[in-house]
Design an enzyme around this catalytic site. Structure first.
Site, mmCIF file in Angstrom:
data_model
loop_
_atom_site.group_PDB
_atom_site.id
_atom_site.type_symbol
_atom_site.label_atom_id
_atom_site.label_comp_id
_atom_site.label_asym_id
_atom_site.label_seq_id
_atom_site.Cartn_x
_atom_site.Cartn_y
_atom_site.Cartn_z
ATOM 1 N N SER A 171 86.649 18.567 33.441
ATOM 2 C CA SER A 171 86.500 18.659 34.904
ATOM 3 C C SER A 171 85.023 18.704 35.234
ATOM 4 C CB SER A 171 87.153 19.968 35.381
ATOM 5 O OG SER A 171 86.817 20.253 36.721
ATOM 6 N N TYR A 218 88.104 29.620 35.409
ATOM 7 C CA TYR A 218 88.359 28.190 35.170
ATOM 8 C C TYR A 218 87.114 27.488 34.653
ATOM 9 C CZ TYR A 218 89.969 23.394 36.148
ATOM 10 O OH TYR A 218 90.332 22.066 36.045
#
Ligand code: NAP
Length: 244
Positions: free
Chosen positions: A132, A145
């Site tokens: 990501s 995250y």
């Protein structure tokens, strides 16, 4: 390389994984899909004439049982993962952190470690890991995250050096905002809160990301696309988004 190539896609019951499975099949791959929700997974496998096998990447035994059923493979797409919660470190929920590290980091470790021998033996192996933009940037309330995605990225990039000279390629895909179930999961099923993440801009679709993955794995075998960052035009960084 002659013959049909086999691709494994983790987390293929929804979102980016499902789109990738469909597009790989359309590109001529035999596709084996894994995830926890078997009903959804089987529907996708039926659609693409693939094989659905139960898989929970947070569980070592499940990964072993899944990988034991794969006689040979050329491509592994480490896609399973996601986020849980959005809270400052000062009030971090350890169970959220544990799940994010288990699914994104250790899940990638388990799958890659199990399938590396078969990928290399294929003579033209390829590991694609979906990290990501959270693997290179941080943002307030997102450390559970972002730290997991940073670690997943470090794991993936290390493989490139460890297997230099062997017949295997490594590609990291770093998407920005993609409209999938990602935010619904992150916010514990709160669809209204999830919809706000994508409000006022055109996010990427799962198909946009899948198309890039298929491009990477269909280059000639001497070409290694190390990292591909793709974002909506309206997104500069995880924290800096232009909304109309
Ligand atoms: P999604 O629609 O929520 O899909 C997540 C997939 O992962 C589902 O198929 C889910 O299937 C699977 N999964 C979750 N935990 C699993 C486990 N323990 N074992 C096996 N499969 C598991 O979200 P997505 O956006 O497509 O996310 C896919 C990947 O892209 C994730 O790694 C995510 O971090 C990354 N990503 C997403 C975005 C975004 O904005 N959406 C941006 C950058 C990166 P089951 O629940 O059936 O197991």
């Amino acid at each position: 390389m002659n013959g049909v190539r086999t691709a494994i896609v983790t987390g293929a019951s929804a979102g980016i994984g499902a789109a990738t499975a469909r597009q790989l099949a359309a590109a001529g791959f035999r596709v084996i899909v894994g995830a926890r929700r078997l009903d959804r997974l089987k529907a996708i496998a039926d659609e693409i004439d693939g094989l659905a096998l139960p898989l929970d990447v947070t569980d070592g035994d499940s990964v072993t049982a899944f990988c034991d059923q794969i006689p040979a493979c050329h491509v592994l797409v480490n896609n399973a993962g996601g986020a849980l919660g959005l809270e400052p470190i000062a009030s971090a929920d350890e169970s959220h952190w544990r799940w994010m590290w288990e699914a994104n980091v250790l899940g990638t470790l388990r799958m890659t470690k199990s399938l590396l021998p078969k990928l290399i033996a294929s003579g033209d192996g390829h590991v694609v890991t979906v990290t990501s933009v959270a693997a290179t940037d941080t943002y307030d309330n997102g450390a559970g995250y972002t730290s997991a995605k940073h670690a997943q990225s470090a794991l993936h990039r290390t493989l490139r050096g460890e297997h230099l000279g062997q017949p295997i390629r490594f590609t990291e895909i770093l998407p920005g905002l993609v409209e999938t179930d990602f935010s619904v999961t992150r916010f514990g099923g709160d669809a209204e809160r999830a919809a706000k993440v994508y409000e006022g801009l055109t996010p990427l679709t799962a198909d946009d990301v899948a198309e890039v993955i298929v491009f990477a794995v269909t280059r000639p075998s001497h070409v290694n696309l190390d990292q591909i960052v793709l974002k909506p035009r309206a997104q500069y960084s995880p924290a800096r988004v232009h909304r109309e």
